[in-house]
Design an enzyme around this catalytic site. Sequence first.
Site, PDB file in Angstrom:
ATOM      1  N   ASN A   8       0.868  -1.165   0.000  1.00 26.91           N
ATOM      2  CA  ASN A   8       0.000   0.000   0.000  1.00 26.91           C
ATOM      3  C   ASN A   8       0.912   1.225   0.000  1.00 26.91           C
ATOM      4  OD1 ASN A   8      -1.831   2.019   0.472  1.00 26.91           O
ATOM      5  ND2 ASN A   8      -2.727   1.100   2.298  1.00 26.91           N
ATOM      6  N   ARG A  96      -2.677  -2.136  -3.381  1.00 23.25           N
ATOM      7  CA  ARG A  96      -3.914  -1.409  -3.120  1.00 23.25           C
ATOM      8  C   ARG A  96      -3.918  -0.187  -4.033  1.00 23.25           C
ATOM      9  NH1 ARG A  96      -5.378   3.033   0.847  1.00 23.25           N
ATOM     10  NH2 ARG A  96      -7.641   2.973   0.836  1.00 23.25           N
ATOM     11  N   HIS A 185     -13.280   2.236   0.615  1.00 23.69           N
ATOM     12  CA  HIS A 185     -13.213   1.145   1.612  1.00 23.69           C
ATOM     13  C   HIS A 185     -13.842  -0.132   1.084  1.00 23.69           C
ATOM     14  CE1 HIS A 185     -13.263   4.280   5.140  1.00 23.69           C
ATOM     15  NE2 HIS A 185     -12.026   3.983   4.797  1.00 23.69           N
ATOM     16  N   ARG A 246     -12.433  14.374   8.737  1.00 26.36           N
ATOM     17  CA  ARG A 246     -13.288  14.818   7.622  1.00 26.36           C
ATOM     18  C   ARG A 246     -14.694  15.125   8.123  1.00 26.36           C
ATOM     19  NH1 ARG A 246     -11.760   9.791   4.661  1.00 26.36           N
ATOM     20  NH2 ARG A 246      -9.650  10.160   3.906  1.00 26.36           N
ATOM     21  N   GLU A 389      -7.598  -5.574   5.458  1.00 22.51           N
ATOM     22  CA  GLU A 389      -7.590  -5.208   4.043  1.00 22.51           C
ATOM     23  C   GLU A 389      -6.426  -5.860   3.302  1.00 22.51           C
ATOM     24  OE1 GLU A 389      -8.610  -1.093   5.526  1.00 22.51           O
ATOM     25  OE2 GLU A 389      -9.079  -0.836   3.410  1.00 22.51           O
TER      26      GLU A 389
END
Length: 402
Positions: A8, A96, A185, A246, A389
């Site tokens: 990643n 990813r 996601h 956020r 993940e």
Amino acid sequence: MMKILVINTGSSSIKYKLFDFPEKQEISQGTVERIGEENGSLHFEASTPEGKRIEHTLEQPFENHQSGLQEIARILLNPAYHMLKSAQEVQAIGHRVVHGGEVFKAPVVISEAVTAQIKALIPLAPLHNPANLTGIEVARKVFPQATQVAVFDTAFHQSLPDYAYRYAVPHRFYKENSVRVYGMHGTSHQYVAGQAATYLDKPLKRLNLITIHLGNGCSMTAIRQGKSIDTSMGFSPLAGLMMGTRSGDIDPAVVLYMGEQLGMSLQEIDHILNKESGLKGLTGSNDLRDVTRRLEEGDPQAQLALTMYTYRIRKYIGAYVAILGRVDALVFTAGVGENSTLIRSRSCQELSHIGIHIDERKNEQPAQGIREVQADDSPVKILIVPTNEELAIAQQTYALVH
Ligand code: ADP
């Protein structure tokens, strides 16, 4: 037997995990950080065949991503650690990749055409796709024999129907400028849904689920018969739930007001909404543990922030129950979803009229792995499913190459 490396790549970091397949066993994981800066570092963990844990941090500058990945390879190949005998053992690398646009609905083996398409999608993910492309480029150099695979964060949500993914703005913005809901996601939502199906011993394609990923970024997905039919993030990860930094959903007119009346630049507004809002904007901290501690000390800001955070989760649960009809289970995952009893409890409050009733005692019991925490009379199950993940990327990579 094959070793699969998952990578990643961020703008100044590379995270990796090395797995043994088909056993799905994690051999090592680590991170190179602050690439291009003086104070770079590489942290890694591994376990030897005898089960001994190794953990080590190297403080040194890394000139670029390639030198970072080369150092990772050097550590993995160090005979003292028994992780890899030769670089050739790594048969595949799963990357990813954040944005797959409308092109990628599933993982793909990376070819020149694929990198060109990922490049063409840069305007949709200007920070992430370029870093992911750098990761692919350096992985090809350091592990030239490995098959490179891209796993997209948006792919799982490509099953959304048009009435869910379109915005009510003039048609040309979709047709010419790709403005629509993509969601994020996806790898995590898909993975925990699969884990929930295995746990419930039912085929995923017969299950209706609401998956709730609460990490630093937060998103929810409505899953009908195994497919994502709506999700709370939108064109970007800024939409939907309140997050660590956020804002989540906000009237777009606030953006116009900030620009026109407050004289802020687009860059400043971007920074405020992405980096200075959410829990951080309301309390000063984006770490839910800090905010929870302050709530316990009676801090009214923390109280308001957590009420807003869970109020919005409950609103989305209500919306997703409405569009799904039957719901088999809510699935909580990621840092907050897996660990915060308070957030799970408050997110499920006063929902028994729609079949969601949490058992506070079960919810508070600390445990590892998948568990269910609904009350005996709750028609909807409430599951806690740890996400992974990297393992999900490794599994999808393995499925493509073996
Ligand atoms: P990322 O999106 O960066 O992968 P994570 O899934 O690791 O994030 O989640 C990070 C969030 O999880 C942080 O807000 C952190 O406070 C929260 N978290 C981690 N452990 C706990 C815990 N034991 N209790 C409550 N919150 C936790």
